[in-house]
Design a protein around this motif. Sequence first.
Motif, PDB file in Angstrom:
ATOM      1  N   UNK A 273      -7.796 133.779 -22.380  1.00 43.04           N
ATOM      2  CA  UNK A 273      -9.184 134.071 -21.622  1.00 43.04           C
ATOM      3  C   UNK A 273      -8.724 135.324 -20.672  1.00 43.04           C
ATOM      4  N   UNK A 274      -7.864 135.029 -19.997  1.00 43.65           N
ATOM      5  CA  UNK A 274      -7.273 136.072 -18.846  1.00 43.65           C
ATOM      6  C   UNK A 274      -7.103 137.466 -19.768  1.00 43.65           C
ATOM      7  N   UNK A 275      -6.186 137.230 -20.694  1.00 49.11           N
ATOM      8  CA  UNK A 275      -5.920 138.618 -21.531  1.00 49.11           C
ATOM      9  C   UNK A 275      -7.097 139.307 -21.834  1.00 49.11           C
ATOM     10  N   UNK A 276      -8.294 139.012 -22.144  1.00 51.34           N
ATOM     11  CA  UNK A 276      -9.667 139.316 -22.339  1.00 51.34           C
ATOM     12  C   UNK A 276     -10.359 140.047 -21.214  1.00 51.34           C
ATOM     13  N   UNK A 277     -10.068 139.991 -20.054  1.00 51.88           N
ATOM     14  CA  UNK A 277     -10.654 140.417 -18.772  1.00 51.88           C
ATOM     15  C   UNK A 277     -10.531 141.611 -18.475  1.00 51.88           C
ATOM     16  N   UNK A 278     -11.593 142.045 -17.691  1.00 52.88           N
ATOM     17  CA  UNK A 278     -11.553 143.490 -17.212  1.00 52.88           C
ATOM     18  C   UNK A 278     -10.549 143.638 -16.476  1.00 52.88           C
ATOM     19  N   UNK A 279      -9.822 144.924 -16.274  1.00 50.81           N
ATOM     20  CA  UNK A 279      -8.674 145.211 -15.304  1.00 50.81           C
ATOM     21  C   UNK A 279      -9.233 144.961 -14.001  1.00 50.81           C
ATOM     22  N   UNK A 280      -8.662 144.516 -13.267  1.00 52.73           N
ATOM     23  CA  UNK A 280      -9.125 144.265 -11.652  1.00 52.73           C
ATOM     24  C   UNK A 280      -9.943 142.822 -11.233  1.00 52.73           C
ATOM     25  N   UNK A 281     -10.058 142.151 -12.434  1.00 49.80           N
ATOM     26  CA  UNK A 281     -10.872 140.976 -12.266  1.00 49.80           C
ATOM     27  C   UNK A 281     -10.169 140.033 -11.306  1.00 49.80           C
ATOM     28  N   UNK A 282     -10.962 139.521 -10.424  1.00 49.20           N
ATOM     29  CA  UNK A 282     -10.223 138.479  -9.341  1.00 49.20           C
ATOM     30  C   UNK A 282     -10.954 137.139  -9.722  1.00 49.20           C
ATOM     31  N   UNK A 283     -10.289 135.957  -9.696  1.00 48.45           N
ATOM     32  CA  UNK A 283     -10.462 134.767  -9.979  1.00 48.45           C
ATOM     33  C   UNK A 283     -10.039 134.000  -8.692  1.00 48.45           C
ATOM     34  N   UNK A 284     -11.124 133.314  -7.910  1.00 46.82           N
ATOM     35  CA  UNK A 284     -10.971 132.320  -6.925  1.00 46.82           C
ATOM     36  C   UNK A 284     -11.202 130.965  -7.466  1.00 46.82           C
ATOM     37  N   UNK A 285      -9.867 130.208  -7.616  1.00 48.66           N
ATOM     38  CA  UNK A 285      -9.989 128.921  -8.070  1.00 48.66           C
ATOM     39  C   UNK A 285     -10.187 127.877  -6.978  1.00 48.66           C
ATOM     40  N   UNK A 286     -11.056 127.197  -6.740  1.00 50.93           N
ATOM     41  CA  UNK A 286     -11.579 126.266  -5.747  1.00 50.93           C
ATOM     42  C   UNK A 286     -11.024 124.748  -6.333  1.00 50.93           C
ATOM     43  N   UNK A 287     -10.550 124.627  -7.405  1.00 46.52           N
ATOM     44  CA  UNK A 287     -10.191 123.419  -7.736  1.00 46.52           C
ATOM     45  C   UNK A 287      -8.609 123.316  -7.506  1.00 46.52           C
ATOM     46  N   UNK A 288      -8.127 124.160  -6.876  1.00 44.60           N
ATOM     47  CA  UNK A 288      -6.470 124.440  -6.977  1.00 44.60           C
ATOM     48  C   UNK A 288      -5.973 122.972  -6.377  1.00 44.60           C
ATOM     49  N   UNK A 289      -6.373 122.510  -5.443  1.00 42.99           N
ATOM     50  CA  UNK A 289      -5.734 121.127  -4.901  1.00 42.99           C
ATOM     51  C   UNK A 289      -5.921 120.089  -5.686  1.00 42.99           C
ATOM     52  N   UNK A 290      -6.641 119.971  -6.743  1.00 44.14           N
ATOM     53  CA  UNK A 290      -6.719 119.081  -7.823  1.00 44.14           C
ATOM     54  C   UNK A 290      -6.173 119.434  -9.213  1.00 44.14           C
ATOM     55  N   UNK A 291      -5.254 120.428  -9.163  1.00 41.97           N
ATOM     56  CA  UNK A 291      -4.671 120.792 -10.476  1.00 41.97           C
ATOM     57  C   UNK A 291      -5.127 122.256 -10.806  1.00 41.97           C
ATOM     58  N   UNK A 292      -6.400 122.644 -10.339  1.00 47.48           N
ATOM     59  CA  UNK A 292      -7.006 124.136 -10.890  1.00 47.48           C
ATOM     60  C   UNK A 292      -7.681 123.836 -11.959  1.00 47.48           C
ATOM     61  N   UNK A 293      -8.743 125.012 -12.096  1.00 46.62           N
ATOM     62  CA  UNK A 293      -9.366 125.413 -13.364  1.00 46.62           C
ATOM     63  C   UNK A 293      -8.759 126.332 -14.155  1.00 46.62           C
ATOM     64  N   UNK A 294      -7.470 126.993 -13.874  1.00 48.90           N
ATOM     65  CA  UNK A 294      -7.057 128.060 -14.428  1.00 48.90           C
ATOM     66  C   UNK A 294      -5.645 127.441 -14.621  1.00 48.90           C
ATOM     67  N   UNK A 295      -4.944 127.792 -15.996  1.00 46.40           N
ATOM     68  CA  UNK A 295      -3.690 127.340 -16.319  1.00 46.40           C
ATOM     69  C   UNK A 295      -2.670 127.833 -15.232  1.00 46.40           C
ATOM     70  N   UNK A 296      -3.083 129.188 -14.642  1.00 44.69           N
ATOM     71  CA  UNK A 296      -1.620 129.679 -13.943  1.00 44.69           C
ATOM     72  C   UNK A 296      -1.857 129.626 -12.432  1.00 44.69           C
TER      73      UNK A 296
END
Length: 369
Positions: A273-296
């Motif tokens: 999914x990240x590879x298909x995103x626009x250049x400069x896209x920013x993701x704020x993963x608020x679930x980071x403390x419980x593993x995260x919603x994003x694989x990286x």
Amino acid sequence: MGQNTHKAVIAVLAETLPGERRVALVPADIGKLAQYDIVVEAGAGLNAGFVDEDYSAAGGKILARAEAIAAADLVLAVRAPDFAGFAPGKVVISLGGRDAAVADAAAKAQILHLGMERLPRITRAQSMDVLSSQASIAGYSAVLEGARHLDTLLPMMTTAAGIVRPAKMIALGAGVAGLQALATARRLGAVTYGFDVREAAREQVESLGAEFVFPDVPDAKAEGTGGYAAAQSDDQQFRLRRALTEALSRTNLIITSAQIPGRVAPILIDEETIAAMLPGTVIIDMAAETGGNVTITKPDQIVRHGRVTVIGPTNLPSAAPTDSSRLYSGNMRTLLTHLCKAGPLNLQAGDEILDALAGDQALPARAAA
């Protein structure tokens, strides 16, 4: 921990976790808790903008940490302390109710830990719900953090030099945090979208002027108990990620906040999914403390994957510690008033709210009428 004839003593501790700037009780609430004597660790409110003189003027007594703990019937904190120097039998109220390490430490120290995350989702407990109050602050702060890292502006601007098109923002997860993120981004001028696996969230998302994104993925949409989303299988999560890719490939700012109580956060965004995103896209993963919603995602780190930036903050409420402390304190004041509503402090079993806060820990049995 049963019925007391004396005025119970509350101790408000300074936070020791690096970066934690909140305080569990603010001076304005001390005068509203006349049924208690309140002692405050010296410097407890400094990082949130409240000096010791504020607490003294409100009726609190300033003590060193060890003295405050020793004097207390109830110890208040934002994050669970390490229980060093706590005598067996002390009662601590804080976050950390779903943290196994906190539970183990409390058991070893013979401390009764009332975890605020365990609060039951019932109408009369809504005013005590620190998760909701702090999630609202976090959703606001997440958008500001994302805007700070974007290469573009959120609002549309018309200038003599040309027109700046508004950025597109999407919130994945339409709980309190996600909805506040949508409201904040829209106020800042972004074009907003919201996603949730619960169809019931559509009305809330659309009421904020955002477009509801609801991919047609069979069996991937579900509502669990208490208004939370239900857990999904790995296959359901995979199919949902693929269905969301098209919408995410057109957005500049993505705020993810999908969490399930007591479970690892679901994966909503992977590297494909990240590879298909626009250049400069920013993701704020608020679930980071419980593993995260994003694989990286890495907790409290900035990860760059090509031209996409993934940020995993774990303590966004501390970005606005004065107001987040006021809200946390208001929740705590309501709970403390409830614990003394029928006279002296009562920590006996049989109260729906208290039983939930204690979890698996034993409370004294309630005496027969």
